[in-house]
Design a protein around this motif. Structure first.
Motif, mmCIF file in Angstrom:
data_model
loop_
_atom_site.group_PDB
_atom_site.id
_atom_site.type_symbol
_atom_site.label_atom_id
_atom_site.label_comp_id
_atom_site.label_asym_id
_atom_site.label_seq_id
_atom_site.Cartn_x
_atom_site.Cartn_y
_atom_site.Cartn_z
ATOM 1 N N GLU A 255 -0.645 6.217 -0.690
ATOM 2 C CA GLU A 255 0.741 6.441 -0.502
ATOM 3 C C GLU A 255 1.026 6.518 0.945
ATOM 4 O O GLU A 255 0.194 7.159 1.907
ATOM 5 C CB GLU A 255 1.344 7.416 -1.271
ATOM 6 C CG GLU A 255 1.132 7.069 -2.741
ATOM 7 C CD GLU A 255 1.736 8.081 -3.803
ATOM 8 O OE1 GLU A 255 2.629 7.921 -4.440
ATOM 9 O OE2 GLU A 255 0.911 9.294 -3.558
ATOM 10 N N GLU A 457 5.676 2.659 4.126
ATOM 11 C CA GLU A 457 5.790 2.451 2.701
ATOM 12 C C GLU A 457 4.975 1.053 2.447
ATOM 13 O O GLU A 457 4.230 0.887 1.538
ATOM 14 C CB GLU A 457 6.905 2.674 2.007
ATOM 15 C CG GLU A 457 7.432 4.078 1.722
ATOM 16 C CD GLU A 457 7.612 4.879 3.064
ATOM 17 O OE1 GLU A 457 7.943 4.448 3.966
ATOM 18 O OE2 GLU A 457 7.109 6.246 2.984
ATOM 19 N N ALA A 460 1.306 0.830 3.391
ATOM 20 C CA ALA A 460 0.517 1.587 2.000
ATOM 21 C C ALA A 460 0.349 0.518 1.047
ATOM 22 O O ALA A 460 -0.535 0.268 0.320
ATOM 23 C CB ALA A 460 1.021 2.661 1.724
ATOM 24 N N ARG A 464 -2.846 -1.052 -1.046
ATOM 25 C CA ARG A 464 -2.921 -0.070 -2.071
ATOM 26 C C ARG A 464 -4.305 -0.756 -2.983
ATOM 27 O O ARG A 464 -4.856 0.188 -3.407
ATOM 28 C CB ARG A 464 -1.616 0.229 -2.784
ATOM 29 C CG ARG A 464 -1.940 1.351 -3.775
ATOM 30 C CD ARG A 464 -0.546 1.244 -4.409
ATOM 31 N NE ARG A 464 0.258 2.100 -3.257
ATOM 32 C CZ ARG A 464 1.566 1.787 -3.346
ATOM 33 N NH1 ARG A 464 2.320 0.903 -4.232
ATOM 34 N NH2 ARG A 464 2.361 2.449 -2.205
#
Ligand code: GLU
Ligand code: MG
Length: 467
Positions: A255, A457, A460, A464
């Protein structure tokens, strides 16, 4: 004469016979396929697999795989250097039989790390495992020094049923908490059983700070074995979690905000069976060589970051006051300095004392990371580099004068800055050789371009599920 330090087609004398016997034995144990594993420059694990009956042939002649993966990005797009990234050519993957293990978390499979060799039988200059072998062999030859290394592994566990791309923690209990341990009880027990069956000595496994986060630490080994082990343990964590309907991520920043996943490296240097980090007459029991080695790593940390924190997502993790060690400082048992001197417990210091390097994450290719850390330390050792005054507490609170006196500065805040430091570092580039050094630069620049214009965001999210 082929040796472990200098792998050649056909392996070491006797390897093919050994592979033939092994494949019979593995079949008897229900193994159908062998995973041949390496890590690319971007830090992504890549594999080929062969049926168990093909192990002897793979050992004798290798298994084909393009060199193009040396310049793959984490999203599987390709960049180029002068010599890499072309669709032409082929390499051979040679399994290291000494490291072959039956995968307890993946019934039917065994696993082995590979060295990559040209079709003519030469070492591939882009092979990171061969690079680390060379650095370790040179250290022994030039300095009479060997190493023990351990790589900590942090990961988050998410629900497989989460919406596409999203991370929904599978455990919600508190950091280091009993609730979270109970929530992941079955999965963690299976992980411990798998590690034991695979000969991995686990020191501890515990719920970590971030939501759904865990950490495992394993026993130290020689650097090549430690890097192999890091890859194997991650494969095992992922496989065991899948069997529980769970999904894991080792990404530095699953995150955009909060604490990330680290891959702290513990490293000790040894001469004639004696740990240079213990029993010495310098600070906290270090020998003069340990101080100089530490100074060498400290000096080059900004450039090393391009290797140890190689993803745009790495810089979401590398923020102050999150135990990721973002200042060029060292200190005894301190968790905010990039280098933490671990002295060990009284009575066990001779075996335990080591240097912990914190600005390392699991997007890093462990072979490149360990090889470059050792090369930096050896440069310090060779020049008798002076180790500055130590720090304690969070360096973020140091006033400018005291920070300057100790040489404390913030590590690169972006991959861009890290690559600039790396490009200016002749020692690291020379250690890697031009092919690998150019691959590192091209891949990092490719990652930078891939996330241009994305907010934190989206950065990430982009990485991820890639590590
Ligand atoms: N999660 C932290 C990191 O990103 C490390 C926490 C710890 O010290 O174990 O490095
Ligand atoms: Mg931790």
């Amino acid at each position: 004469m082929t040796t472990l330090a200098d792998p050649l087609p056909g392996g070491r004398p006797g390897d093919v016979d050994r592979a033939r016997a092994l494949s019979g034995e593995l079949s008897g144990r229900g193994v159908h396929g062998i995973v041949l594993s390496y890590v690319d420059t971007a830090g992504v694990g890549r594999v080929k697999t062969v049926p168990v009956a093909g192990l002897a042939s793979a050992t004798a002649w290798g298994v084909g795989m393009s060199p193009v993966f040396d310049t793959f990005l984490a999203d599987d797009s390709v960049v180029t250097t002068d010599v890499l990234g072309s669709p032409d050519g082929d390499l051979r993957l040679f399994p290291d039989l000494d490291r072959l293990v039956v995968l307890a978390g993946q019934p039917g499979w065994a696993w082995a790390p590979v060295d990559r060799i040209t079709q003519d039988g030469d070492r591939h200059p882009g092979c990171s495992r061969t690079f680390l072998r060379r650095i370790v062999a040179d250290a022994a030859r030039a300095h009479g020094v060997s190493f023990r290394a351990g790589i900590e592994i942090e990961w988050v566990i998410g629900l497989d049923s989460a919406p596409a791309g999203a991370f929904v923690p599978a455990a919600t209990g508190p950091a280091y908490g009993a609730i979270r341990q109970v929530e992941m009880s079955d999965c963690t027990a299976d992980l411990l059983a798998a590690c034991a069956a695979q000969g991995v000595d686990v020191e501890q496994v515990h719920p970590e700070y971030a939501p759904g986060q865990f950490e495992i630490s394993v026993g130290a080994l020689d650097p090549v074995a430690a890097a192999d082990r890091s890859v194997l343990v991650r494969q095992t964590i992922r496989a065991v979690a899948r069997r529980h309907g769970l999904r894991v991520s080792f990404s530095p920043a699953v995150e955009a905000r909060g604490v990330g996943n680290g891959g702290h490296v513990h490293l000790s240097a040894w001469r004639d069976g004696v740990n240079l980090y213990a029993g010495g007459d310098r600070r906290h029991g270090m020998t003069a060589d340990a101080e100089a080695f530490t100074a060498g790593v400290l000096d080059r940390l900004p450039a090393l970051t391009a290797v140890t924190a190689p993803s745009p997502a790495s810089y979401l993790r590398l923020r102050p006051s999150q135990w990721a060690g973002v200042f060029t400082a060292w200190g005894l048992e301190t968790r905010e300095a990039a280098l933490r001197l671990v002295r060990g417990t009284a009575g066990r210091r001779a075996e335990q004392a080591n240097l912990e390097v914190k600005p390392v994450d699991l997007a890093a290719n462990p072979y490149l990371a360990l090889g470059c850390l050792i090369a930096a330390g050896l440069a310090g050792l060779a020049s008798g580099a002076p180790l500055p005054e130590e720090t304690s507490g969070d360096p973020v609170g140091l006033d400018a004068d005291r920070a300057a006196a100790r040489g404390v500065r913030r590590l690169p805040v972006s991959l861009d800055e890290a690559v600039a430091e790396f490009c200016a570092d002749d020692v690291l580039r020379a250690a890697l050789g031009p092919v690998l050094a150019d691959a590192v630069t091209a891949v990092r620049r490719g990652e930078i371009a891939a996330v241009e214009g994305l907010d934190d965001e989206r950065v990430a999210a982009a990485y991820r599920w890639r590590y």
